[in-house]
Write an enzyme that holds these catalytic residues in place. Structure first.
Site, PDB file in Angstrom:
ATOM      1  N   ASP A  78       8.878 145.512  76.817  1.00 41.35           N
ATOM      2  CA  ASP A  78       9.024 144.058  76.941  1.00 41.35           C
ATOM      3  C   ASP A  78       7.748 143.504  77.560  1.00 41.35           C
ATOM      4  OD1 ASP A  78      11.894 142.253  76.940  1.00 41.35           O
ATOM      5  OD2 ASP A  78      10.073 141.325  77.747  1.00 41.35           O
TER       6      ASP A  78
ATOM      7  N   PHE B 269      25.920 144.318  64.791  1.00 43.75           N
ATOM      8  CA  PHE B 269      27.202 143.603  64.760  1.00 43.75           C
ATOM      9  C   PHE B 269      27.911 143.780  66.106  1.00 43.75           C
ATOM     10  CE2 PHE B 269      26.249 144.976  60.390  1.00 43.75           C
ATOM     11  CZ  PHE B 269      26.247 143.757  59.736  1.00 43.75           C
TER      12      PHE B 269
ATOM     13  N   CYS C   7      25.393 133.871  68.699  1.00 47.74           N
ATOM     14  CA  CYS C   7      25.295 134.216  67.269  1.00 47.74           C
ATOM     15  C   CYS C   7      25.897 133.188  66.330  1.00 47.74           C
ATOM     16  CB  CYS C   7      25.963 135.563  67.016  1.00 47.74           C
ATOM     17  SG  CYS C   7      24.985 136.923  67.639  1.00 47.74           S
TER      18      CYS C   7
ATOM     19  N   ARG D 287      25.325 130.626  76.509  1.00 46.42           N
ATOM     20  CA  ARG D 287      24.737 129.969  75.336  1.00 46.42           C
ATOM     21  C   ARG D 287      25.833 129.386  74.437  1.00 46.42           C
ATOM     22  NH1 ARG D 287      20.678 134.568  73.391  1.00 46.42           N
ATOM     23  NH2 ARG D 287      22.240 135.848  74.444  1.00 46.42           N
TER      24      ARG D 287
HETATM   25  C1  UDX Z   1      29.594 137.840  67.470  1.00 46.80           C
HETATM   26  C2  UDX Z   1      30.049 138.813  66.374  1.00 46.80           C
HETATM   27  O1  UDX Z   1      31.392 139.224  66.614  1.00 46.80           O
HETATM   28  C3  UDX Z   1      29.104 139.985  66.303  1.00 46.80           C
HETATM   29  O2  UDX Z   1      29.489 140.854  65.255  1.00 46.80           O
HETATM   30  C4  UDX Z   1      27.727 139.422  66.055  1.00 46.80           C
HETATM   31  O3  UDX Z   1      26.781 140.355  65.752  1.00 46.80           O
HETATM   32  C5  UDX Z   1      27.314 138.521  67.215  1.00 46.80           C
HETATM   33  O4  UDX Z   1      28.262 137.463  67.276  1.00 46.80           O
HETATM   34  P1  UDX Z   1      29.868 137.570  70.074  1.00 46.80           P
HETATM   35  O5  UDX Z   1      29.110 136.292  69.904  1.00 46.80           O
HETATM   36  O6  UDX Z   1      29.499 138.470  71.179  1.00 46.80           O
HETATM   37  O7  UDX Z   1      29.786 138.437  68.735  1.00 46.80           O
HETATM   38  O8  UDX Z   1      31.383 137.167  70.303  1.00 46.80           O
HETATM   39  P2  UDX Z   1      32.771 137.153  69.509  1.00 46.80           P
HETATM   40  O9  UDX Z   1      33.739 138.004  70.222  1.00 46.80           O
HETATM   41  O10 UDX Z   1      32.600 137.407  68.066  1.00 46.80           O
HETATM   42  O11 UDX Z   1      33.236 135.632  69.761  1.00 46.80           O
HETATM   43  C6  UDX Z   1      32.442 134.537  69.347  1.00 46.80           C
HETATM   44  C7  UDX Z   1      33.071 133.229  69.724  1.00 46.80           C
HETATM   45  O12 UDX Z   1      34.230 132.981  68.951  1.00 46.80           O
HETATM   46  C8  UDX Z   1      33.540 133.116  71.164  1.00 46.80           C
HETATM   47  O13 UDX Z   1      33.230 131.832  71.653  1.00 46.80           O
HETATM   48  C9  UDX Z   1      35.034 133.331  71.082  1.00 46.80           C
HETATM   49  O14 UDX Z   1      35.737 132.750  72.142  1.00 46.80           O
HETATM   50  C10 UDX Z   1      35.341 132.669  69.774  1.00 46.80           C
HETATM   51  N1  UDX Z   1      36.552 133.181  69.103  1.00 46.80           N
HETATM   52  C11 UDX Z   1      36.600 134.459  68.643  1.00 46.80           C
HETATM   53  C12 UDX Z   1      37.636 132.326  68.922  1.00 46.80           C
HETATM   54  O15 UDX Z   1      37.614 131.166  69.329  1.00 46.80           O
HETATM   55  N2  UDX Z   1      38.740 132.796  68.258  1.00 46.80           N
HETATM   56  C13 UDX Z   1      38.802 134.066  67.778  1.00 46.80           C
HETATM   57  O16 UDX Z   1      39.832 134.409  67.176  1.00 46.80           O
HETATM   58  C14 UDX Z   1      37.700 134.932  67.984  1.00 46.80           C
END
Ligand code: UDX
Length: 436
Positions: A30, A153, A264, A332
């Site tokens: 880094d 992922f 993401c 974020r």
């Molecule tokens: C996500 C993807 O799951 C992952 O595969 C990708 O590479 C990066 O983005 P992440 O952002 O860590 O991962 O969180 P995730 O658990 O997927 O939740 C994302 C958002 O969706 C959160 O704000 C969560 O609260 C919301 N969410 C998720 C819902 O509101 N309802 C759901 O049923 C699932």
């Protein structure tokens, strides 16, 4: 194998550490010296369950190193992964900012010696790996290398188990030689029968966007259905079970809430829209999912206002959870960062708690919020409590106690953690999302 990881952000640090855990020799690079010297002391810049232990173990066993200098680590690496940030560009147009990727490619080029594969791990627009290849060839015409794409992922909060037990690994390659190297990198997983999808570089790059866009669509779909449930007095949780048990639909990502956030989904859905536009196509379903998500946050503000009796003025609101999801300190695109400023602006007083995210939250939320030490302190004297993020700590609250210490027993459950009938029996005025 010898692997070098450029970038020790969320993805780079988790991936590098997990590769070391596989038995590879990994050097993480880094530019930020402070970050590297802290990592050397075992201080992890992010909160991710289990990461500190895994870093310490692999550093201790001599497989994981941290450095700021490329000349230490690039020449001997068989694979160089690029995992630098790709934020939305500052122009605010949804395009991913590739400055850091291209800068990394330029630097790497000068240190390449024997055949090396350069793997994009960061989420990048289709065509980026080819640009990386072009930059490297221009900088160092003699370099013997291939580029590849290997999207991640990983869910924050569950990144290590996602890495160790993935549903699949996607590799985008353009030569047999580079495919062999990547298969070797992931060999420990193949022994566990993890399926590998080997495809073209462009397909791999697009697969990442399609996966995240699909999940965002699924969440926005259930959030919209939740609104319909509210309008006609149906129960979205039972409905989600009813549709989710259909194997074609699946029961995951059907939890309504205040809208998706994180590093993401918001970024990747916008980036996909831009990529597609450039090719003269559109992804209207994804556009709709993005609009529904913004509307969902606004609906939550209205829901809260309604529960406060029509106005936020002079009301004290307790907020439990600030991060975009539990088990992370990441703020974020957290729904809290849209919803709380709207409440403050309309005259509410806010007392907030989050188990891990309060320091980060201060950077994303306006001044004037009172941060307290636990959920009960937040509820003390409050006119309403909002369960914003479903941390385990908030799943088994002492509700009798909360009811006693609140000024008004108003419970706004934006994650549908509690059962509406039980809450009403306890004497709360309760609302969830998509069920009454
Ligand atoms: C996500 C993807 O799951 C992952 O595969 C990708 O590479 C990066 O983005 P992440 O952002 O860590 O991962 O969180 P995730 O658990 O997927 O939740 C994302 C958002 O969706 C959160 O704000 C969560 O609260 C919301 N969410 C998720 C819902 O509101 N309802 C759901 O049923 C699932």
């Amino acid at each position: 194998m010898k692997i070098t990881m450029i970038g020790t952000g969320y993805v780079g640090l988790v991936t590098g550490t997990c590769f070391a855990e596989f038995g590879h020799h990994v050097t993480c690079i880094d530019k930020i010296e402070d970050k590297i010297s802290r990592l050397k002391e075992g201080k992890i810049p992010i909160y991710e369950p289990g990461l500190d232990t895994l870093v310490a173990k692999n550093v201790g066993e001599g497989r994981l190193k941290f450095t700021t200098s490329l000349d230490d680590a690039i020449p001997e690496a068989e694979a160089v992964f690029i995992a630098v940030g790709t934020p939305s560009s500052r122009r605010g147009d949804g395009y991913a900012d590739l400055t850091y990727i291209y800068a990394a490619a330029k630097e790497i080029a000068h240190y390449l010696q024997d055949y090396t594969i350069i793997v994009d791990k960061s989420t990048v627009p289709v065509g980026t790996a080819r640009q990386v290849a072009r930059i490297i060839s221009e900088e160092n015409p003699k370099a013997d290398f291939d580029v590849a794409s290997n999207p991640e992922f990983l869910r924050e909060g569950a990144a290590i188990s996602d890495f160790m037990r993935p549903d699949r690994v996607v590799i985008g390659v353009e030569s047999e030689r580079s495919e062999q190297v990547l298969r070797e990198v992931y060999k420990p997983l193949f022994l566990r029968d993890t399926p590998i999808v080997s495809t073209s570089i462009e397909t791999a790059e697009l697969t990442k966007y399609a996966a995240n866009a699909f999940l965002a669509v699924k969440i926005s779909f259930i959030n919209e259905i939740a609104a319909v449930c509210e309008a006609i007095g149906a129960d979205v949780s039972a409905l989600a079970k009813g549709i989710g048990m259909d194997g074609r639909i699946g029961n995951k990502f059907l939890h309504p809430g205040p809208g998706y956030g994180g590093s993401c989904f918001p970024k990747d859905t916008l980036a996909l829209m831009r990529i597609v536009q450039e090719h003269g196509e559109s992804v209207r379903i994804v556009e709709a999912a993005v609009e529904v998500n913004a509307a969902q946050k606004a609906r939550m503000v209205k829901k809260i206002r309604d529960m406060l009796g029509g106005s936020e003025v002079g009301k004290t609101v307790a907020v439990l959870g600030l991060t975009f999801k539990p088990e992370t300190d990441d703020m974020r695109e957290a729904p809290a960062a849209t919803i709380l400023p709207a409440l403050l602006e309309k005259g509410a007083r806010i007392k907030a708690h989050d188990p891990k995210g309060m320091e980060e939250a201060k950077k994303y939320l306006p001044d004037g919020i009172e941060y307290v030490e636990n959920g009960y302190q937040a509820c003390d004297g409050a006119d309403a409590v909002i369960l914003m993020t479903e941390w385990n700590q908030y799943r088994a609250l002492d509700l009798e106690k909360i009811k006693k210490i609140m000024k008004e027993p108003v419970f706004i459950d934006l994650r549908n953690v509690y059962d509406p009938a039980t809450m009403k029996k306890l004497g709360f005025r309760y609302t969830g999302v998509g069920r009454k």
